[in-house]
Design a protein around this motif. Structure first.
Motif, mmCIF file in Angstrom:
data_model
loop_
_atom_site.group_PDB
_atom_site.id
_atom_site.type_symbol
_atom_site.label_atom_id
_atom_site.label_comp_id
_atom_site.label_asym_id
_atom_site.label_seq_id
_atom_site.Cartn_x
_atom_site.Cartn_y
_atom_site.Cartn_z
ATOM 1 N N GLU A 369 0.823 -1.216 0.000
ATOM 2 C CA GLU A 369 0.000 0.000 0.000
ATOM 3 C C GLU A 369 0.856 1.264 0.000
ATOM 4 O O GLU A 369 0.328 2.369 0.008
ATOM 5 C CB GLU A 369 -0.929 0.018 1.209
ATOM 6 N N GLY A 370 2.166 1.094 0.062
ATOM 7 C CA GLY A 370 3.050 2.252 0.023
ATOM 8 C C GLY A 370 3.268 2.865 1.399
ATOM 9 O O GLY A 370 2.729 2.403 2.406
ATOM 10 N N GLU A 371 4.076 3.946 1.430
ATOM 11 C CA GLU A 371 4.473 4.529 2.706
ATOM 12 C C GLU A 371 3.435 5.473 3.299
ATOM 13 O O GLU A 371 3.374 5.661 4.519
ATOM 14 C CB GLU A 371 5.794 5.300 2.542
ATOM 15 N N ALA A 372 2.633 6.098 2.415
ATOM 16 C CA ALA A 372 1.734 7.164 2.885
ATOM 17 C C ALA A 372 0.822 6.747 4.048
ATOM 18 O O ALA A 372 0.739 7.471 5.043
ATOM 19 C CB ALA A 372 0.929 7.723 1.716
ATOM 20 N N PRO A 373 0.160 5.582 3.965
ATOM 21 C CA PRO A 373 -0.739 5.209 5.072
ATOM 22 C C PRO A 373 0.004 5.042 6.401
ATOM 23 O O PRO A 373 -0.597 5.143 7.471
ATOM 24 C CB PRO A 373 -1.324 3.869 4.625
ATOM 25 N N VAL A 374 1.305 4.763 6.345
ATOM 26 C CA VAL A 374 2.097 4.645 7.575
ATOM 27 C C VAL A 374 2.529 6.039 8.019
ATOM 28 O O VAL A 374 2.375 6.427 9.176
ATOM 29 C CB VAL A 374 3.364 3.782 7.359
ATOM 30 N N LYS A 375 3.055 6.789 7.050
ATOM 31 C CA LYS A 375 3.698 8.059 7.382
ATOM 32 C C LYS A 375 2.731 9.112 7.912
ATOM 33 O O LYS A 375 3.143 10.069 8.557
ATOM 34 C CB LYS A 375 4.457 8.599 6.155
ATOM 35 N N LYS A 376 1.445 8.930 7.625
ATOM 36 C CA LYS A 376 0.504 9.913 8.163
ATOM 37 C C LYS A 376 0.243 9.701 9.658
ATOM 38 O O LYS A 376 -0.490 10.454 10.279
ATOM 39 C CB LYS A 376 -0.790 9.906 7.361
ATOM 40 N N THR A 377 0.831 8.653 10.243
ATOM 41 C CA THR A 377 0.690 8.427 11.679
ATOM 42 C C THR A 377 2.022 8.733 12.357
ATOM 43 O O THR A 377 3.070 8.790 11.698
ATOM 44 C CB THR A 377 0.296 6.968 11.978
ATOM 45 N N SER A 378 1.991 8.894 13.685
ATOM 46 C CA SER A 378 3.203 9.317 14.385
ATOM 47 C C SER A 378 4.126 8.130 14.734
ATOM 48 O O SER A 378 5.302 8.134 14.438
ATOM 49 C CB SER A 378 2.799 10.080 15.654
ATOM 50 N N ARG A 379 3.580 7.133 15.386
ATOM 51 C CA ARG A 379 4.312 5.946 15.847
ATOM 52 C C ARG A 379 5.495 6.278 16.761
ATOM 53 O O ARG A 379 6.398 5.478 16.929
ATOM 54 C CB ARG A 379 4.828 5.091 14.655
ATOM 55 N N LYS A 380 5.489 7.427 17.378
ATOM 56 C CA LYS A 380 6.664 7.791 18.184
ATOM 57 C C LYS A 380 6.739 6.973 19.475
ATOM 58 O O LYS A 380 7.796 6.891 20.084
ATOM 59 C CB LYS A 380 6.692 9.300 18.451
ATOM 60 N N SER A 381 5.626 6.356 19.871
ATOM 61 C CA SER A 381 5.659 5.514 21.075
ATOM 62 C C SER A 381 6.413 4.202 20.828
ATOM 63 O O SER A 381 6.855 3.540 21.768
ATOM 64 C CB SER A 381 4.234 5.198 21.534
ATOM 65 N N LEU A 382 6.574 3.816 19.562
ATOM 66 C CA LEU A 382 7.178 2.506 19.256
ATOM 67 C C LEU A 382 8.644 2.436 19.662
ATOM 68 O O LEU A 382 9.408 3.367 19.435
ATOM 69 C CB LEU A 382 7.101 2.220 17.758
ATOM 70 N N ARG A 383 9.000 1.291 20.237
ATOM 71 C CA ARG A 383 10.378 1.092 20.663
ATOM 72 C C ARG A 383 10.966 -0.188 20.070
ATOM 73 O O ARG A 383 12.127 -0.227 19.665
ATOM 74 C CB ARG A 383 10.379 1.006 22.197
ATOM 75 N N ILE A 384 10.139 -1.235 20.019
ATOM 76 C CA ILE A 384 10.595 -2.546 19.556
ATOM 77 C C ILE A 384 9.571 -3.114 18.574
ATOM 78 O O ILE A 384 8.366 -3.006 18.810
ATOM 79 C CB ILE A 384 10.684 -3.552 20.742
ATOM 80 N N LEU A 385 10.061 -3.743 17.495
ATOM 81 C CA LEU A 385 9.174 -4.406 16.540
ATOM 82 C C LEU A 385 9.489 -5.901 16.520
ATOM 83 O O LEU A 385 10.646 -6.293 16.662
ATOM 84 C CB LEU A 385 9.383 -3.829 15.131
ATOM 85 N N GLY A 386 8.457 -6.706 16.314
ATOM 86 C CA GLY A 386 8.682 -8.157 16.271
ATOM 87 C C GLY A 386 8.022 -8.783 15.062
ATOM 88 O O GLY A 386 7.069 -8.236 14.499
ATOM 89 N N SER A 387 8.532 -9.954 14.676
ATOM 90 C CA SER A 387 8.005 -10.701 13.542
ATOM 91 C C SER A 387 7.936 -12.175 13.925
ATOM 92 O O SER A 387 8.807 -12.672 14.632
ATOM 93 C CB SER A 387 8.940 -10.503 12.346
ATOM 94 N N VAL A 388 6.913 -12.867 13.444
ATOM 95 C CA VAL A 388 6.754 -14.279 13.788
ATOM 96 C C VAL A 388 5.910 -15.019 12.762
ATOM 97 O O VAL A 388 5.041 -14.443 12.139
ATOM 98 C CB VAL A 388 6.084 -14.461 15.170
ATOM 99 N N GLY A 389 6.189 -16.307 12.609
ATOM 100 C CA GLY A 389 5.287 -17.175 11.863
ATOM 101 C C GLY A 389 5.880 -17.781 10.622
ATOM 102 O O GLY A 389 5.489 -18.854 10.200
ATOM 103 N N GLU A 390 6.817 -17.093 10.022
ATOM 104 C CA GLU A 390 7.438 -17.585 8.793
ATOM 105 C C GLU A 390 8.704 -16.762 8.588
ATOM 106 O O GLU A 390 8.875 -15.714 9.228
ATOM 107 C CB GLU A 390 6.494 -17.418 7.607
#
Ligand code: WT7
Length: 651
Positions: A369-390
């Motif tokens: 979907e591209g960067e725009a839908p993400v970039k319009k949000t702040s996400r400044k609270s995020l510290r750690i990201l995780g991935s799982v399943g494959e």
């Protein structure tokens, strides 16, 4: 020729801000890991104390991976999981939020404090008791992602009943098989689920399943949507009415460390799904410890795992691990693209999420979907990201890192399985230099080994089958009702070792790169499917003579489901029949088993002894027609030529 220099780094050391404050840094990891494998008894003897025991253990580990196989941890201790996840936090965290529930509809959310959680769980536990559920009984849960799912798990744990959660996307037949296999007498469901604005007819499915599950005498129904449902007097009870009738006090049952906590069905390479059995003490120690260290969880942070409680990820990392740690855990009813593809990021901003744990398939879908839908949000609270399943492909990893995490947040790519109870191989955010696509290094106490097909141990930089040389406390103990199948499935391929079913590469730095299943299990959007299950669903159709199912590379799902179908004599291929078969499989197993491609196969490649050569079918499905390998052992090599021709005409 492309002359642009490749400026993307291939290694990502922990950001300084994270490393400085993390539970462990690189030196700490090395020291603790060494201690954990040199002297497991001392290591786990110490870390087992992180949870509350009613009677402290004096015995720590009793494990044999050979012969009859037995696995016991902390085995003379007693405890209660719900007391650990709730009661012990009441002294200082009664008013802290335990669960943030975010509804499918963004206008609906609520906060449940530890005090409220305690009351809800005690009430439901008393309802279960009043309906005759006793210690050791099985209770099946078929619920959407609503707080009652967590209450139900913890209520079972409180009275010593085993829960068996069946994912809400499974069909009535799949639910019936799971109810019957573990002989549940009580089912907890809801009128309807709600996902992406659409209703899921859970009660209707459950009623269907109960027609052929004669031992289920009681069904408790949560009112979620208020939709119209059929009712069987004497069997069906409304959840809200029942909990209002009972006391809000229910002392936790004292359980042995090795008493069962839950059963969770998972697919394997053969036969019906198996009931993976996890027990009480070791599981909770391991789930809580991995949750703290792998996500570097700090008190007060909001933690969000997007899995469904119907999968093991939801068990260990939405409910048990976080709540044992007194965390605030977010539970999301909806889907990533409703009402818009910004939903995940909006929820992160709305609830100040620090730690976000999701699956590569979701990342790939949102990346499209591209960067725009993400970039319009702040996400400044995020510290750690995780991935799982494959395995996460490096492209998706880098997008997750750059676009979602603004290059600030370490990514933990966590490798584990339903059977392992908790994370086995993963970076620790403040300690491990990440390499996109690698799950990196083992957690404390975990001893991965790589073996060739003859079971020979491979050293150093190598590639082969991934096994574990010794036990960790979160390991499954048996297959419910079938210990022989447990031994056969996990300990007979490579004598004396736990075999994961995965292939892997180990690089020069000792990092593990999971390459995917080497057995007949496929991983579709992080959901595990046995090809044998889909095949038996297909051949149950009156027009189908034979079927072979394999996985093939799929851009979004990781793997797609590719079915070769041979029709009965006199039946003719058509697009209609293709649709009919797709609908059939969805009905037999559930939407997650929907075949992506069906190829009509006049014949299947078989050895002279009649074994289907899936290796060849996988290559044809992947369009790797030049690499079919040796076909000389086939009973009829012409079959292959025909299948390849058909595949190519397919486009
Ligand atoms: C299989 C287990 C564990 C929670 C979700 C799946 C694959 C899982 C990773 C990862 C590469 C992974 C393996 C494994 N898998 N995590 N980080 N990298 N592969 O649980 O349904 O029991 O499936 O998922 O193939 O064997 P599961």
């Amino acid at each position: 020729m492309n002359t642009t220099p490749n400026t993307t780094p291939s290694t990502f050391p922990p950001p300084e801000a994270v490393a400085k404050s993390a539970w462990v840094d690189a030196e700490g990891y090395a020291r603790m890991y060494e201690q954990s494998v040199k002297d497991p008894e001392a290591f786990w003897g110490e870390h087992g104390k992180r949870i509350d025991w009613m009677r402290p253990y004096t015995k720590i580990k009793d494990v044999s991976f050979t012969g009859d196989v037995h696995i016991r941890w902390f085995f003379d201790g007693t405890l209660n999981v719900s007391a650990n996840c709730i009661d012990r936090h009441l002294a200082d965290k009664a008013d802290q939020t335990a669960i943030i529930w975010e509804g499918d509809n963004p206008a609906e959310s609520k906060h449940i404090t530890y005090r409220e959680l305690h009351e809800q769980v005690c009430r439901l536990a008393n309802v279960l008791k009043a309906k005759g559920v006793k210690k050791g009984d099985r209770v099946t849960i078929y619920l959407p992602m609503i707080p009652e799912a967590a209450y139900a798990m913890l209520a079972c744990a409180r009275i010593g009943a085993m829960h068996s959660i069946v994912f809400g996307g499974f069909s009535p037949d799949s639910l019936r098989d799971r109810l019957v296999d573990c002989d549940s007498h009580l089912l907890i469901t809801a009128d309807e689920g709600l996902r992406g604005g659409r209703k899921v007819p859970l009660k209707k499915n459950a009623d269907e399943a109960l027609k052929e599950s004669p031992n289920v005498k009681t069904q408790i129904v949560v009112r979620r949507t208020g939709g119209e449902v059929a009712w069987t007097e004497g069997r069906d009870f409304w959840y809200d009415e029942e909990i209002a009738k009972v006391s809000a006090d229910c002392p936790p049952e004292e359980m042995s460390a090795e008493d069962p906590l839950f059963i969770l069905y998972t697919s394997g390479s053969t036969g019906k799904p198996k009931g993976v059995l996890h027990t009480t003490g070791g599981y909770l120690v391991y789930a809580s410890m991995t949750h703290q260290y792998v996500f570097d969880y700090k008190p007060g942070e909001v933690y969000w795992c997007t899995a469904d409680v119907g999968w093991v990820t939801g068990h260990s990392y939405i409910v048990y691990g976080p709540l044992a740690n007194g965390a605030t855990t977010l539970m999301f009813e909806g889907i990533p693209n409703y009402p818009s593809v910004s939903r995940f990021w909006e929820v992160i901003d709305k609830h100040n999420v620090s730690i976000f744990y999701t699956a590569p398939t979701a990342i790939r879908a949102l990346m499209r979907e591209g960067e725009a839908p993400v970039k319009k949000t702040s996400r400044k609270s995020l510290r750690i990201l995780g991935s799982v399943g494959e395995p996460i492909n490096p492209e998706a990893w880098l997008w997750y890192h750059k676009v979602v995490g603004d290059e600030r947040c370490p990514i933990v790519d966590t490798f584990w399985q339903t059977e392992t109870g908790g994370i086995l191989i993963s970076p620790l955010p403040g300690a491990t230099t990440a390499k996109p696509g690698s799950a990196t290094l083992p957690f404390f106490g975990v001893q991965p080994v790589v073996v060739d097909n003859d079971g020979k141990l491979l050293e150093g930089e190598t590639e082969g089958n991934l096994c574990m040389a010794d036990s960790w406390p979160g390991q499954m103990r048996t297959v419910f009702g079938d210990h022989a199948r447990f031994v056969q499935t996990y300990f007979s391929t490579f004598e004396g070792k736990y075999f994961t079913g995965d292939g892997c590469r180990r690089d020069a730095d000792g990092y593990y790169w999971i390459t995917g299943r080497v057995d007949d299990v496929i991983n579709v959007s992080g959901h595990r499917m046995g090809t044998a299950e889909i095949e038996s669903a297909l051949v149950a159709h009156p027009k189908v003579a034979e079927a072979a199912v394999v996985g093939y590379p799929h851009d979004l799902k990781g793997q797609g489901i590719y079915a070769y179908v041979t029709l009965n004599a006199g039946e003719h291929p058509s697009d209609e029949l293709r649709k009919e078969l797709v609908t059939w499989v969805r009905k037999e197993i559930g939407p997650i088993a929907t075949p992506d491609l069906i190829q009509w196969a006049p014949g299947l490649p078989k050895t002279r002894s009649g074994k289907i050569m899936r290796r060849i079918l996988r290559k044809i499905a992947a369009n790797e027609h030049e690499a079919l390998g040796d076909t000389s052992t086939l009973a009829d090599p012409n079959v292959v030529t025909e299948l390849v021709d058909n595949r190519m005409n397919h486009g």
